[in-house]
Design a protein around this motif. Structure first.
Motif, PDB file in Angstrom:
ATOM      1  N   SER A 102       0.844  -1.181   0.000  1.00 39.11           N
ATOM      2  CA  SER A 102       0.000   0.000   0.000  1.00 39.11           C
ATOM      3  C   SER A 102       0.884   1.237   0.000  1.00 39.11           C
ATOM      4  O   SER A 102       1.820   1.344   0.795  1.00 39.11           O
ATOM      5  CB  SER A 102      -0.913  -0.005   1.223  1.00 39.11           C
ATOM      6  OG  SER A 102      -1.741   1.119   1.227  1.00 39.11           O
ATOM      7  N   ILE A 103       0.577   2.176  -0.894  1.00 37.58           N
ATOM      8  CA  ILE A 103       1.353   3.411  -1.014  1.00 37.58           C
ATOM      9  C   ILE A 103       0.409   4.588  -0.823  1.00 37.58           C
ATOM     10  O   ILE A 103      -0.610   4.697  -1.510  1.00 37.58           O
ATOM     11  CB  ILE A 103       2.033   3.509  -2.393  1.00 37.58           C
ATOM     12  CG1 ILE A 103       2.991   2.344  -2.589  1.00 37.58           C
ATOM     13  CG2 ILE A 103       2.766   4.830  -2.541  1.00 37.58           C
ATOM     14  CD1 ILE A 103       3.574   2.267  -3.981  1.00 37.58           C
ATOM     15  N   SER A 104       0.733   5.490   0.112  1.00 37.61           N
ATOM     16  CA  SER A 104      -0.068   6.696   0.341  1.00 37.61           C
ATOM     17  C   SER A 104       0.320   7.767  -0.668  1.00 37.61           C
ATOM     18  O   SER A 104       1.491   8.094  -0.823  1.00 37.61           O
ATOM     19  CB  SER A 104       0.150   7.233   1.748  1.00 37.61           C
ATOM     20  OG  SER A 104      -0.365   6.348   2.698  1.00 37.61           O
TER      21      SER A 104
ATOM     22  N   ASN B 294      -3.092   0.529  -3.811  1.00 38.25           N
ATOM     23  CA  ASN B 294      -2.809  -0.810  -3.298  1.00 38.25           C
ATOM     24  C   ASN B 294      -2.422  -1.710  -4.457  1.00 38.25           C
ATOM     25  O   ASN B 294      -3.138  -1.795  -5.457  1.00 38.25           O
ATOM     26  CB  ASN B 294      -4.034  -1.394  -2.592  1.00 38.25           C
ATOM     27  CG  ASN B 294      -4.410  -0.615  -1.359  1.00 38.25           C
ATOM     28  OD1 ASN B 294      -3.548  -0.098  -0.672  1.00 38.25           O
ATOM     29  ND2 ASN B 294      -5.693  -0.532  -1.079  1.00 38.25           N
TER      30      ASN B 294
ATOM     31  N   GLN C 294      -5.803   9.474  -0.042  1.00 33.04           N
ATOM     32  CA  GLN C 294      -5.663   8.678  -1.255  1.00 33.04           C
ATOM     33  C   GLN C 294      -4.558   7.647  -1.099  1.00 33.04           C
ATOM     34  O   GLN C 294      -3.483   7.951  -0.591  1.00 33.04           O
ATOM     35  CB  GLN C 294      -5.366   9.571  -2.455  1.00 33.04           C
ATOM     36  CG  GLN C 294      -6.456  10.571  -2.738  1.00 33.04           C
ATOM     37  CD  GLN C 294      -6.108  11.471  -3.896  1.00 33.04           C
ATOM     38  OE1 GLN C 294      -5.139  11.258  -4.603  1.00 33.04           O
ATOM     39  NE2 GLN C 294      -6.911  12.510  -4.096  1.00 33.04           N
ATOM     40  N   LYS C 295      -4.839   6.419  -1.558  1.00 28.65           N
ATOM     41  CA  LYS C 295      -3.865   5.339  -1.483  1.00 28.65           C
ATOM     42  C   LYS C 295      -3.923   4.495  -2.748  1.00 28.65           C
ATOM     43  O   LYS C 295      -4.958   4.376  -3.386  1.00 28.65           O
ATOM     44  CB  LYS C 295      -4.157   4.419  -0.301  1.00 28.65           C
ATOM     45  CG  LYS C 295      -3.880   5.017   1.047  1.00 28.65           C
ATOM     46  CD  LYS C 295      -4.115   3.987   2.129  1.00 28.65           C
ATOM     47  CE  LYS C 295      -3.871   4.571   3.495  1.00 28.65           C
ATOM     48  NZ  LYS C 295      -4.090   3.592   4.555  1.00 28.65           N
TER      49      LYS C 295
ATOM     50  N   TYR D 258      -7.246   1.783  -6.328  1.00 26.08           N
ATOM     51  CA  TYR D 258      -7.078   3.204  -5.975  1.00 26.08           C
ATOM     52  C   TYR D 258      -8.172   3.567  -4.976  1.00 26.08           C
ATOM     53  O   TYR D 258      -9.355   3.460  -5.272  1.00 26.08           O
ATOM     54  CB  TYR D 258      -7.169   4.067  -7.235  1.00 26.08           C
ATOM     55  CG  TYR D 258      -7.131   5.544  -6.965  1.00 26.08           C
ATOM     56  CD1 TYR D 258      -5.994   6.134  -6.439  1.00 26.08           C
ATOM     57  CD2 TYR D 258      -8.224   6.349  -7.234  1.00 26.08           C
ATOM     58  CE1 TYR D 258      -5.945   7.487  -6.193  1.00 26.08           C
ATOM     59  CE2 TYR D 258      -8.200   7.710  -6.986  1.00 26.08           C
ATOM     60  CZ  TYR D 258      -7.049   8.280  -6.478  1.00 26.08           C
ATOM     61  OH  TYR D 258      -7.013   9.629  -6.224  1.00 26.08           O
ATOM     62  N   ASN D 259      -7.783   3.979  -3.785  1.00 28.75           N
ATOM     63  CA  ASN D 259      -8.716   4.407  -2.743  1.00 28.75           C
ATOM     64  C   ASN D 259      -8.674   5.921  -2.624  1.00 28.75           C
ATOM     65  O   ASN D 259      -7.612   6.512  -2.533  1.00 28.75           O
ATOM     66  CB  ASN D 259      -8.344   3.797  -1.394  1.00 28.75           C
ATOM     67  CG  ASN D 259      -8.455   2.306  -1.376  1.00 28.75           C
ATOM     68  OD1 ASN D 259      -9.257   1.730  -2.093  1.00 28.75           O
ATOM     69  ND2 ASN D 259      -7.657   1.670  -0.547  1.00 28.75           N
TER      70      ASN D 259
END
Length: 63
Positions: free
Chosen positions: A6-8, A16, A13-14, A61-62
């Motif tokens: 997981s990358i912020s 995965n 927004q993140k 994409y969150n």
């Protein structure tokens, strides 16, 4: 077996990344799994039917 990262990007927004390997033990021996029997003149003979393992990659994409 699954591997995930997981990358912020921002505060809310993140991104995965995920990789799933199904039948991971078949990576050790390609002869396992994927065989079926067929009724024909060579009754009882095993034929290769499928690949011994499957890999699935995903990105989410969150926001």
């Amino acid at each position: 077996m699954s591997i995930a990262k997981s990358i912020s990007i921002d505060k809310k927004q993140k991104l995965n990344f995920r990789a799933d390997i199904f039948n991971v033990l078949n990576l050790l021996n390609h002869e396992w799994g994927g065989y079926r029997s067929v009724i024909n003149t060579n009754a009882g003979t095993l034929f290769k039917n499928t690949v011994p393992y499957t890999i699935q990659l995903g990105v989410r994409y969150n926001f």
